[in-house]
Design an enzyme around this catalytic site. Structure first.
Site, PDB file in Angstrom:
ATOM      1  N   GLY A 218      -0.829  -5.079  -4.805  1.00 44.97           N
ATOM      2  CA  GLY A 218       0.287  -4.154  -4.771  1.00 44.97           C
ATOM      3  C   GLY A 218       0.347  -3.419  -3.444  1.00 44.97           C
ATOM      4  O   GLY A 218      -0.090  -3.925  -2.404  1.00 44.97           O
ATOM      5  N   SER A 219       0.860  -2.208  -3.475  1.00 48.24           N
ATOM      6  CA  SER A 219       1.103  -1.472  -2.231  1.00 48.24           C
ATOM      7  C   SER A 219      -0.164  -1.023  -1.517  1.00 48.24           C
ATOM      8  O   SER A 219      -0.090  -0.534  -0.388  1.00 48.24           O
ATOM      9  CB  SER A 219       1.991  -0.259  -2.515  1.00 48.24           C
ATOM     10  OG  SER A 219       3.294  -0.678  -2.853  1.00 48.24           O
ATOM     11  N   THR A 220      -1.349  -1.164  -2.140  1.00 51.32           N
ATOM     12  CA  THR A 220      -2.577  -0.841  -1.401  1.00 51.32           C
ATOM     13  C   THR A 220      -2.745  -1.789  -0.213  1.00 51.32           C
ATOM     14  O   THR A 220      -3.396  -1.446   0.766  1.00 51.32           O
ATOM     15  CB  THR A 220      -3.818  -0.921  -2.307  1.00 51.32           C
ATOM     16  OG1 THR A 220      -3.974  -2.253  -2.808  1.00 51.32           O
ATOM     17  CG2 THR A 220      -3.716   0.059  -3.463  1.00 51.32           C
ATOM     18  N   LYS A 222      -0.593  -2.528   1.872  1.00 55.55           N
ATOM     19  CA  LYS A 222       0.149  -1.997   3.011  1.00 55.55           C
ATOM     20  C   LYS A 222      -0.784  -1.351   4.037  1.00 55.55           C
ATOM     21  O   LYS A 222      -0.428  -1.224   5.208  1.00 55.55           O
ATOM     22  CB  LYS A 222       1.205  -1.006   2.530  1.00 55.55           C
ATOM     23  CG  LYS A 222       2.337  -1.685   1.753  1.00 55.55           C
ATOM     24  CD  LYS A 222       3.260  -0.690   1.065  1.00 55.55           C
ATOM     25  CE  LYS A 222       4.345  -1.419   0.257  1.00 55.55           C
ATOM     26  NZ  LYS A 222       5.172  -0.498  -0.554  1.00 55.55           N
ATOM     27  N   SER A 279       5.598   4.534   0.554  1.00 54.78           N
ATOM     28  CA  SER A 279       5.356   3.167   0.095  1.00 54.78           C
ATOM     29  C   SER A 279       6.646   2.337   0.093  1.00 54.78           C
ATOM     30  O   SER A 279       7.047   1.773  -0.925  1.00 54.78           O
ATOM     31  CB  SER A 279       4.738   3.170  -1.312  1.00 54.78           C
ATOM     32  OG  SER A 279       4.078   1.958  -1.563  1.00 54.78           O
TER      33      SER A 279
END
Length: 485
Positions: A218-220, A222, A279
């Site tokens: 997921g967005s981790t 990024k 995010s």
């Protein structure tokens, strides 16, 4: 008559040669195989007749030990608060011997058969005393371990907590867990039944999710893309990048959107810092395509992606090496798939240990340390046989990039996830990976205190309906609070 005697003599000599060769084959060449065969009762009694060394937490708490019993095996393996530490200890059974965890990676030392204990074995020959196994002192903090287990509760997930400056693993929790004690009983049929029950249990409790399960990050993820952008020299935290309320994946009709209006930026653009703070899916998807597959893949490799990550290497013959399976980012991908991978969806997958190392790398100036689970090994006389020293795994990115990422992660907490705030300061990134059927894998990774990190944490909660900040965030916060007390 002489001819008959010669033939008989030749036959006898041949039989002795065959006997010698077969004995040599059994006692030398196949000795190790036969000794490890679960059907070899003599070997089994010999192993259990020696007190196996203890496994301890970092404060000296005994989490596995052998206690005297009156049956033919002489010693019973006992696991204190078994489900709490199962991911650490593994178990020792008459049906499968050492299996998983420290029981397997340090089996030779625990059983007293390691080459490093040869002097102890010599002493026992002269003194007539009992051979004893070495004790293994782990880096696990019992309070953090229990806090993480309680915070996850009955949900399926994992927590890994690391000391950023050394790589010492402070907590490693996988839920649902299992109790090693029923597997260690001396009744073979009961042990087999307990094993089958654990294997068949809902949620696969014998799977160590911290090191042996992949999840979409997921967005981790990024954080990895932001690091690649900063390392390229083409971007700074205040660099404006394309964003917008929606973005059509290249060559498709699929639109990406954001979960907040702030993530769209202004007039179709947003700063790199704000893109991470809010995010922004539209910003990071386009940033990933602009950077290209090679730069992101190379940054991921520097952080450990693509390779198994060793957690404990006993360097003892016959023992296993505890490792986390390799996290993956696609080396080649079309632009539409690269855009998805850049926001932690699509083809990239990660282990909780790997995600903890990403947070720890930011906390430690761009240098993830090699994760370790064993602090030291002591002989039966308490002398130190070996002690683990901290070592750098890689220089994943520069200290200036680490400083920029830290400021961006602090901004995430202060602006987008204030529920994660602590008085000591927290740097974090949340993530929500869609896994189908309206369910998500909720993530939160981070470290604290933000300006003098003492702990880095990764939390994943599998198959939930909410966002990462609401599902995994409170778990990370509770672990940090316990660590900073």
């Amino acid at each position: 008559m002489n001819k008959s005697l010669r033939q008989l003599f030749t036959a006898v000599i041949a039989l002795f040669v065959v006997l010698g060769l077969s004995t040599t084959w059994i006692t030398a060449i196949r000795a190790k195989e036969l000794n490890s065969d679960a059907r070899n009762r003599r070997s089994l009694y010999a192993e259990y007749g020696t007190p196996r060394g203890s496994i301890l937490a970092s404060d000296g708490t005994v989490i596995a030990e052998s206690t005297p019993v009156t049956d033919s095996f002489k010693y019973q393996r006992v696991y204190t608060d078994g489900p709490t530490y199962a991911a650490i200890t593994g178990y020792y059974s008459i049906t499968s011997r050492s299996d998983r965890g420290i029981e397997a990676s340090r089996n030779a030392l625990l059983s007293g058969q390691s080459d490093s204990l040869w002097l102890d074995r010599v002493k026992t020959l002269f003194t007539g005393s009992e051979t004893k196994g070495a004790s293994i002192e782990t880096s696990i903090d019992p309070d953090l371990q229990k806090t993480a287990l309680e915070a996850l509760g009955d949900r399926e997930g994992a927590v890994v907590a690391i000391e950023p400056s050394t790589g010492r693993i402070l907590a490693m929790v996988s839920t649902p867990s299992y109790d090693p004690n029923p597997l260690a009983v001396h009744d073979g049929s009961q042990a087999i039944a307990a094993y089958q029950s654990a294997v068949d249990a809902q949620g696969n409790p014998m799977l160590n999710r911290t090191t042996s399960e992949h999840y979409p990050p997921g967005s981790t993820f990024k954080l990895v893309v932001a690091a690649a952008a900063l390392e390229s020299g083409q971007y700074k935290t205040d660099t404006m990048i394309p964003a917008g309320s929606s973005y059509t994946l290249p060559g498709t009709v699929t639109n990406l959107t954001n979960t907040t209006s702030q993530a769209a930026g202004s007039n179709g653009q947003i700063s790199l810092k704000d893109a991470l703070t809010w995010s922004s899916n539209t910003a990071f998807a386009q940033l990933g395509v602009a950077l290209g597959n090679q730069k992101i893949a190379e940054q991921a490799r520097k952080l450990g992606f693509g390779s198994a990550i060793t957690v404990d290497d006993s360097q003892s013959g016959g023992d296993i090496t505890l490792s986390a399976i390799a996290s993956k980012f696609p080396d080649t991908a079309s632009d539409d798939k690269l855009a998805l991978a850049s926001i932690g969806q699509g083809d990239d997958v990660i282990t909780p240990l790997q995600n903890a190392l990403v947070a720890a790398a930011v906390a430690n100036g761009g240098k993830p340390m090699k994760p370790t689970l064993v602090d030291r090994v002591r002989g039966a006389d308490l002398s130190v046989i070996s002690e683990t020293k901290a070592s750098v795994m890689s220089q994943a990115f520069s200290s200036s990039t680490a400083s920029a990422l830290k400021d961006m992660m602090v901004s995430v907490v202060n602006s987008d996830a204030p529920s994660l705030q602590l008085s000591q300061g927290v740097a974090a990134k949340t993530g929500t990976a869609q896994i189908g059927n309206g369910s998500n894998d909720g993530w939160t990774v981070g470290f604290a205190p933000a300006d003098n990190p003492r702990i880095a944490v990764a939390v994943v909660v599998h198959n939930v309906k909410g966002f990462g900040v609401a599902t995994a965030g409170p778990v990370m916060k509770r672990v940090m609070q316990e660590a900073l007390k």
